[in-house]
Design an enzyme around this catalytic site. Structure first.
Site: not given
Length: 257
Positions: A147, A160
């Site tokens: 990410s 996350y």
């Protein structure tokens, strides 16, 4: 005489996790449209079967397996099903992932352990399970979906972003470990894409917040799943034969501002 390798994936077999929808489906389509046979896996069985049916309807070689990536036994089943249906494994795309929009103060220990199990442990197990099969066919390529939150952090991505940073670092270590086996390993770092995960994360936010997310992106829009899929298709192809251990951002340049 041709001097460059082709991005054509004809004859290659890929596993794509989390492929029922969103980025995973976009990646599966990109691989299939470039000639690969693709085994889609996901916990979302109905949506996974539907995406697989759509691929087959367009003439592509595709299969589906319900698969919880945090479960080693289910990885064994997914790998065995892929070899049974397509005969080999050349490519693995560890895309399956979950997110909890929490800060360090609001996140629970259970949430943290669960997201680690899916995002990090699932990626770890997947690589372990396919390495012997890639060696048996003379090499292969693994792409782990990380990410852009590894570079562009915000408080609501506390747990996350930490898992995606772990995926990125794990990728580099494995790339260095497997280079001599002809197995290349890279990470792809998407930013905001128009997917179910992003839409659900923004669903409860006021319109002004959603607009600000898009406005902050230098290219002025979210990404499309097929755009990340195209990059993944290149990275698993022979055209990327000397690319390993890299981090590739697909986020409209937002991580650079």
């Amino acid at each position: 005489m041709r001097r460059t390798n082709s991005p054509d994936l004809t004859g290659k077999v890929a596993i794509v996790t989390g492929a029922a929808r969103g980025l995973g489906a976009g990646i599966a389509w990109a691989l299939a449209e470039n000639g690969a046979a693709v085994m889609l896996t996901d916990v979302l069985a109905d949506e996974g079967e539907a995406t697989t049916a759509d691929l087959r309807e367009e003439g592509h070689s595709a299969g589906f397996r319900r698969h919880d990536v945090s479960n080693a036994t289910e990885w064994d089943d997914a790998v065995a099903a892929t070899i049974s249906e397509f005969g080999r494994i050349d490519c693995l795309v560890n895309n399956a992932g979950i997110n909890f929009v929490e800060t360090i103060e609001t996140a629970t220990e259970d949430q943290f352990r669960r997201i680690l199990d899916v995002n990090v442990v699932g990626t770890f197990i997947g690589m372990q399970k396919v390495i012997p099969h890639m060696r048996s066919v003379g090499g292969g390529s693994i792409v782990n979906i990380s990410s852009n939150s590894t570079r562009k952090v915000v408080p609501s991505t506390t747990i996350y972003s930490s898992t995606k940073a772990a995926v990125a670092n794990l990728t580099k270590v494995v790339a260095a470990t497997l280079g001599g086996d002809g197995i290349r390993v890279n990470s792809v770092h998407p930013g905001a894409h128009d997917t179910e995960m992003v839409r659900s994360g923004l669903a409860e936010a006021p319109p002004s917040v959603r607009e600000a997310v898009v406005r902050a992106i230098p290219m002025g829009r979210m990404g499309r799943p097929e755009e990340t899929g195209t990059l993944v298709a290149f990275l698993v192809s022979d055209a990327a034969s000397y690319i390993s251990g890299g981090e590739y951002f697909v986020d409209g340049a937002i991580s650079n501002v």
